[in-house]
Enzyme design. Structure first.
Site, PDB file in Angstrom:
ATOM      1  CG  HIS A   1      -1.894   1.120   1.256  1.00 19.50           C
ATOM      2  ND1 HIS A   1      -2.516   1.514   2.415  1.00 19.50           N
ATOM      3  CD2 HIS A   1      -2.323   1.979   0.300  1.00 19.50           C
ATOM      4  CE1 HIS A   1      -3.301   2.562   2.167  1.00 19.50           C
ATOM      5  NE2 HIS A   1      -3.190   2.864   0.894  1.00 19.50           N
TER       6      HIS A   1
ATOM      7  CG  HIS B   1      -0.136   6.334  -0.368  1.00 18.67           C
ATOM      8  ND1 HIS B   1      -0.898   7.419  -0.017  1.00 18.67           N
ATOM      9  CD2 HIS B   1      -0.971   5.267  -0.292  1.00 18.67           C
ATOM     10  CE1 HIS B   1      -2.133   7.048   0.249  1.00 18.67           C
ATOM     11  NE2 HIS B   1      -2.209   5.727   0.093  1.00 18.67           N
TER      12      HIS B   1
ATOM     13  CG  HIS C   1      -4.507   3.587  -3.858  1.00 20.96           C
ATOM     14  ND1 HIS C   1      -5.709   4.196  -3.571  1.00 20.96           N
ATOM     15  CD2 HIS C   1      -3.775   3.683  -2.724  1.00 20.96           C
ATOM     16  CE1 HIS C   1      -5.699   4.644  -2.340  1.00 20.96           C
ATOM     17  NE2 HIS C   1      -4.540   4.355  -1.796  1.00 20.96           N
TER      18      HIS C   1
ATOM     19  CG  ASN D   1      -7.098   2.551   0.457  1.00 23.16           C
ATOM     20  OD1 ASN D   1      -6.319   2.779   1.383  1.00 23.16           O
ATOM     21  ND2 ASN D   1      -8.264   3.161   0.350  1.00 23.16           N
TER      22      ASN D   1
ATOM     23  CB  ILE E   1      -8.286   8.155   0.743  1.00 18.28           C
ATOM     24  CG1 ILE E   1      -8.642   8.114   2.226  1.00 18.28           C
ATOM     25  CG2 ILE E   1      -8.572   6.826   0.081  1.00 18.28           C
ATOM     26  CD1 ILE E   1     -10.123   7.984   2.492  1.00 18.28           C
TER      27      ILE E   1
END
Length: 876
Positions: free
Chosen positions: A537, A542, A728, A732, A876
C-alpha cells in the site's frame, strides 16, 4: 493534425496586426463569465457560512483580468528579446455577481467580466489575473463568448489565486488547448516556459501556503531527534543503505539537535504541512473530515484511550467481546476524558466519522467479512481465498522449487532455506508427489520470510513477538487454495550467521492442534497485514507515485497532452502523503502503533524499495514475475492465468487492458511517430528528472524505459495510471471490509506460540479464544487500528472515479474526447462482467465461505464504506 489557430501563424514568427481597433468610434466588447469559490466556503469551521458573504469585495478593482494574444506579439519593452511574447490587452474587472447562472456547484460564484476588444489580440490564448482582494479564492473557469472569428473560448483554471503581493510573477492561465512544445504558437512559448520555471522554484527557503513550488526532498522529516533518541529514525532516500522515492519539499528549518533532519510541525498544526496549494484536499465535507479525523485520532483519541486502557482491562477475552465493537460500541465513562474529546473534535465529525452522539464512542459498522457469517473467516478455504481476492492479493506466487529457498545472503544470515519437508505435506497433495505437483502448477506460496527476517531480531526486542512466515498452499480441483503448511521462523539465538530456527505447522481440525493451527494462521495474517500496509500500500502506491506528481508539474506544461492525460491521476496524492508523514508514518505515529514492525516500519519499506522495478508495476509483468501467469497469444490479454479463478488478476487484467487501450488511443493522436517522442523537450526533461531525481536512488537501473518510442510512452503512462487508480483501489478499499474485524487480520502479535508444558499451552487447551486474544492486538491497538482503516477505506463525496473527469471540457480535441467516452463504456461493461462472475457458483474464490463478493476492482462506487470503486488517484 496540428493546425495553428490562425492560418497565418507558422509558430516561428509573430504576426503583429496594426489594424484599427475601433469601428465608427465604438470599441467592441467581449463578454465573459468567471466562476470561482471564495475562501470562506472552504474553511472547515465556516462550511455552513453563506457563500453570499462579502462577494461585493471582489467587484470593482478587486480582481482584474488581461487577455494575452496567441497570435500577435507585443511591441512593448517587457516583451523581451525579439518581442516574442503575446500581446497583452487592457485590464477588465469582475462585475455583477450572476445569480441566474446554472448549474453551479454548491459554494461556487459566477461573475460577469467585459473586455474592451483589441484587434491585435485576435485569438486569446491565455489571460493574466490579478487579485487585489485581501484573501485568496479558488478560480475554476473563465469562458469568453462571441470572440471575433473564434466564438466561444474556455479556460479551465482550477487553481487558488492569492493576493498579488504574494507572487513574484503574475498568475497566468492558458486557454483549453493542447500543444506539444514545438507546436505552441510563438507568442505563447515564453509564457509556457516561464510558468514551468515558476513551478520549479529556486530550491531555497521555507515554502509558504501561497507558493506554487514543486520540488523534491528526502524523507528526513519522519524522525524527531529534538525529542530524544526514542524518536530518531533513519533518513530515507539519498543513500545506498536507505534508498527511497522522493517526497515534496517543504523547506522547513532543520532540527536543532541534528541538522540533517527537518524540523516537524507541532501536532496542533499538522494540517498546515506544506504542499502546493492546488494539491490540497477539496472543500467537500468528507475530504475535510478525512484530514481532521486523522489528526483527531493522533492528537486526542489515541492519548485519551491510552489513559483509559491504562486503568481498565487491556484484553479481549472472547469473540463476543470483539463483536461488541459492532453491536454496542465501547462506552466511555463521563469525566475529563470524554469532555476533552467532545471539546476538541467537532460534533458533526464525531457523528459522521465515528458515528457517535458523543455519549458512546467507537461503535463501528459491521465489516463485510462477518456480515453473513460470524465464523466462516476461520476456515482454511477463506484463509487461502483472501490471498487471491483479499486486500493483499499481490504477494502470492507459484512455487517453482521445493523446499523453498531464501535469497538472503548466507554469509550474513546463514541457512535461511525452508525446513518444510515432503513428509509435512505429502498427505495434502491429492496423491501427487511434490515434484509432480510443482510441475503441474499445483503448489503456491505466500512468502514473507526474506522480507521480515533481517529485522526480526530487532522487532522482537520491542513489545512485538512474531515470526518470519512461509505458507504453502495446494490448488484443488475446484479452483480453491488449501493451506497445507505454515513455517514460522526466528533468528538463531546465537547470531544471524547461524541461520533460522524454524517450526512447521500443518492443518488440524480438533483439539489443541486445531487451536495451534489457528494461531499459526494468525501469525501469517499479522505479517501479511503489516507487509500489505507498509509495502503493497504505502510504498508501492503512495510513495512511488509522488515523484511522478512532482516531475509532471515541474516539466510538463498544462498545455502538454501528457499533463492533461495524467493530471486526474495525481489528485490529492501529495496532500494525503503529507498528512501521513505528519500523523501516520512518523516516529511514534499511528502506523508504528498499529503494525508489527513498530519503530522499524518505515525502515522496512526502504529495504523493500531496493527491489522495486518500474516495469514490474505493470500488472502483466507482475503476474509473470510471480509465476501466476504465462504468456499465451491465444488467451485474452496475451496471458493465461495458472489459477483461473484469481479475482484480482481476472478483473485487474480487464482494467489494465482498458486503460492501455485508452492511453494508446490518446498518445497516438498527439504522437504520430517515435521521432516526435524523442524530440519533445518537455517530455524528455520530465522523464530524465523522474529517473535521476524523483526516483534518483534507482537512476542507474537498466529497466527504466528510455522514452524513445511511442510504445515506451504508452506503456509508462499505462503503468502510472494503473498504479494510481486500480492497484491502489484493490489494496486500499478492502482494508475495513476484511481487516475491520480484528481476528481475521490482526496487525500485531505480542507473544510467541505456546510450547508444551507451559501455562500458556494449558490455557490454549482450556480457553483457546482467550489465548488467541492474548497473542494478537490488544484492545487499544485494535480500536485505534480499526478507526484508522475505517477512515482510509471510505470514499469521499467529491471522489472522481476511473473513466470520469471533474471537468468535462478538459480538452478541445474531439478524438481524445471520443476515445475517453469509449473508455468509460468499456469500464461499464467490465462492471457488468464482474457482477455476472460473482453470481457464478463455479467460481468459488469470487465469494468464498464468507459470502463476500469480490468488488474491489468494480470501477464505480457510492460515497462511504462500500468495498468497491476505483478512484482516479491515490487520494486517501
Amino acid at each position: 493534425m496540428f493546425q495553428n489557430i490562425v492560418d497565418t501563424i507558422t509558430g516561428d514568427s509573430c504576426n503583429v496586426n496594426k489594424e484599427m481597433k475601433c469601428v465608427s468610434g465604438e470599441c467592441k466588447k467581449i463578454k465573459g463569465t468567471v466562476v470561482l469559490m471564495k475562501k470562506n466556503v472552504l474553511d472547515f469551521n465556516d462550511f455552513p457560512a453563506s457563500v453570499l458573504d462579502h462577494l461585493h469585495e471582489l467587484f470593482g478593482r478587486g480582481v482584474s483580468l488581461r487577455l494575452i494574444s496567441a497570435v500577435n506579439c507585443s511591441d512593448e519593452p517587457e516583451a523581451g528579446e525579439n518581442g516574442m511574447r503575446g500581446k497583452v490587452g487592457k485590464p477588465a474587472n469582475l462585475e455583477d455577481w450572476i445569480t441566474s447562472k446554472a448549474p453551479l456547484t454548491a459554494g461556487d460564484s459566477a461573475f460577469k467580466v467585459t473586455f474592451d476588444w483589441d484587434d491585435e489580440i485576435a485569438v486569446p490564448g491565455a489571460f493574466i489575473i490579478r487579485n487585489n482582494h485581501h484573501s485568496e479564492f479558488y478560480l475554476k473557469t473563465l469562458t469568453l463568448e462571441d470572440v471575433p472569428g473564434q466564438g466561444r473560448i474556455h479556460f479551465v483554471c482550477n487553481s487558488w489565486v492569492y493576493p498579488a503581493k504574494r507572487y513574484k510573477k503574475d498568475r497566468i492561465f492558458f486557454a483549453n488547448k493542447t500543444y506539444l512544445p514545438q507546436e505552441t504558437p510563438m507568442p505563447m512559448r515564453k509564457y509556457r516556459e516561464e510558468e514551468l520555471e515558476n513551478l520549479r522554484g529556486d530550491g531555497k527557503g521555507e515554502l509558504q501556503e501561497w507558493d506554487r513550488v514543486y520540488d523534491y526532498a528526502f524523507y528526513n522529516d519522519l524522525g524527531e531527534p529534538d525529542k530524544g533518541p526514542k524518536y530518531v529514525r533513519p533518513i530515507l532516500g539519498g543513500s545506498a543503505e536507505y534508498p527511497y522515492p522522493r517526497r515534496g519539499r517543504t523547506g522547513r528549518a532543520p532540527a536543532k539537535s541534528d541538522l540533517n533532519y527537518e524540523s516537524r510541525l507541532p501536532l496542533l498544526m499538522s494540517l498546515n504541512i506544506y504542499v502546493p496549494r492546488d494539491e490540497r484536499f477539496g472543500h467537500l465535507k468528507m475530504a475535510d473530515f478525512l484530514a481532521y479525523a486523522l489528526k483527531s485520532i493522533a492528537q486526542f483519541i489515541k492519548p485519551e484511550l491510552e489513559a483509559l486502557f491504562d486503568s481498565t482491562p487491556n484484553e479481549f477475552d472472547s469473540i463476543d467481546d470483539v463483536l461488541k465493537l459492532y453491536e454496542g460500541g465501547i462506552e466511555l465513562p463521563d469525566g475529563p476524558l470524554l469532555d476533552n474529546i467532545r471539546k476538541n473534535i467537532p460534533l458533526e465529525m464525531l457523528k459522521e466519522i465515528f458515528r457517535t452522539d458523543g455519549e458512546r464512542l467507537f461503535k463501528f459498522p459491521v465489516p463485510q467479512v462477518i456480515k453473513e457469517s460470524k465464523t466462516a473467516w476461520r476456515t482454511d478455504e477463506e484463509f487461502g481465498r483472501e490471498m487471491l481476492a483479499g486486500v493483499n492479493p499481490v504477494i502470492i506466487r507459484c512455487l517453482k522449487e521445493f523446499p523453498p529457498k531464501s535469497k538472503l545472503d548466507s554469509k550474513l544470515y546463514g541457512d535461511q532455506n525452508s525446513k518444510i519437508t515432503e513428509g509435512d505435506i505429502k498427505n495434502s497433495l491429492d496423491g501427487l508427489p511434490v515434484d509432480e505437483a510443482i510441475k503441474n502448477n499445483k503448489l503456491y506460496i505466500l512468502d514473507h520470510h526474506d522480507t521480515v527476517m533481517p529485522y526480526l531480531r530487532r522487532i522482537n526486542a520491542t513489545s512485538t513477538k512474531t515470526y518470519a512466515t512461509r505458507t504453502l498452499l495446494f490448488l484443488k480441483g475446484d479452483g480453491t487454495l488449501k493451506p497445507i503448511a505454515i513455517e514460522l521462523s526466528l533468528p538463531h539465538p546465537e547470531g544471524d550467521q547461524f541461520g533460522a530456527i524454524s517450526k512447521v505447522y500443518i492443518p488440524a481440525e480438533n483439539g489443541v492442534e486445531s487451536s495451534i493451527w489457528q494461531l499459526a494462521k494468525a501469525y501469517v495474517a499479522v505479517i501479511d497485514s503489516g507487509i500489505h500496509q507498509l509495502i503493497s500500500h504505502w510504498l508501492h502506491t503512495h510513495a512511488a507515485i509522488e515523484p511522478f506528481v512532482i516531475a509532471t508539474n515541474r516539466h510538463l506544461s498544462v498545455l502538454h497532452p501528457i499533463y492533461k492525460l495524467l493530471l486526474p491521476h495525481f489528485r490529492d496524492t501529495m496532500n494525503i502523503n503529507a498528512v501521513a508523514r505528519q500523523t501516520l508514518i512518523n516516529a511514534g505515529g499511528l502506523l508504528e502503533f498499529t503494525v508489527f514492525p513498530a519503530k522499524y516500519a518505515m525502515e522496512l519499506t526502504s529495504m523493500a524499495y531496493k527491489s522495486w522495478n518500474f516495469r514490474e508495476q505493470a500488472l502483466p509483468e507482475d503476474l509473470k514475475k510471480r509465476g501466476m501467469a504465462v504468456e499465451d497469444p491465444n488467451s485474452p490479454h496475451g496471458l493465461r492465468l495458472l489459477v483461473k479463478d484469481y479475482p484480482y488478476a481476472v478483473d485487474g487484467l480487464e482494467i489494465w487492458s482498458s486503460i492501455r487501450e485508452w492511453v494508446k488511443d490518446y498518445c497516438s493522436f498527439y504522437y504520430e511517430t517515435d521521432d516526435m517522442v524523442t524530440k519533445d523537450p518537455e517530455l524528455q526533461s520530465w522523464w530524465k528528472e523522474l529517473r535521476e531525481v524523483g526516483h534518483g536512488d534507482k537512476k542507474n537501473e537498466p529497466w527504466w524505459p528510455k522514452m524513445r518510442t511511442r510504445e515506451e510512452l504508452i506503456q509508462s503512462c499505462t503503468i502510472i495510471i494503473w498504479v494510481a487508480s486500480a492497484l491502489h483501489a484493490a489494496i486500499n478499499f478492502g482494508q475495513y471490509p476484511y481487516g475491520g474485524y480484528l481476528p481475521n487480520r490482526p496487525s500485531i502479535s505480542r507473544r510467541f506460540m505456546p510450547e508444551k508444558g507451559t501455562l500458556e499451552y494449558e490455557e490454549l487447551k482450556t480457553n483457546p479464544d482467550k489465548a488467541f486474544f492474548k497473542t494478537v492486538s490488544a484492545q487499544l491497538q485494535t480500536v485505534v487500528g480499526i478507526s484508522l482503516i475505517e477512515i482510509l477505506s471510505r470514499h469521499s463525496s467529491d471522489e472522481v472515479y476511473l473513466g470520469q473527469r471533474d471537468t468535462p471540457e478538459w480538452t478541445t480535441d474531439d478524438k481524445p474526447l471520443e476515445a475517453f467516452k469509449e473508455f468509460g463504456k468499456r469500464l461499464e461493461k467490465i462492471e457488468e462482467r464482474i457482477i455476472e462472475m460473482n453470481r457464478d457458483k463455479e467460481l468459488k474464490n469470487r465469494v468464498g465461505p464468507v459470502m463476500m463478493p469480490y468488488t474491489l476492482l468494480f470501477p464505480s462506487s457510492d460515497v462511504g464504506l462500500t468495498g468497491r470503486g476505483i478512484p482516479n488517484s491515490v487520494s486517501i
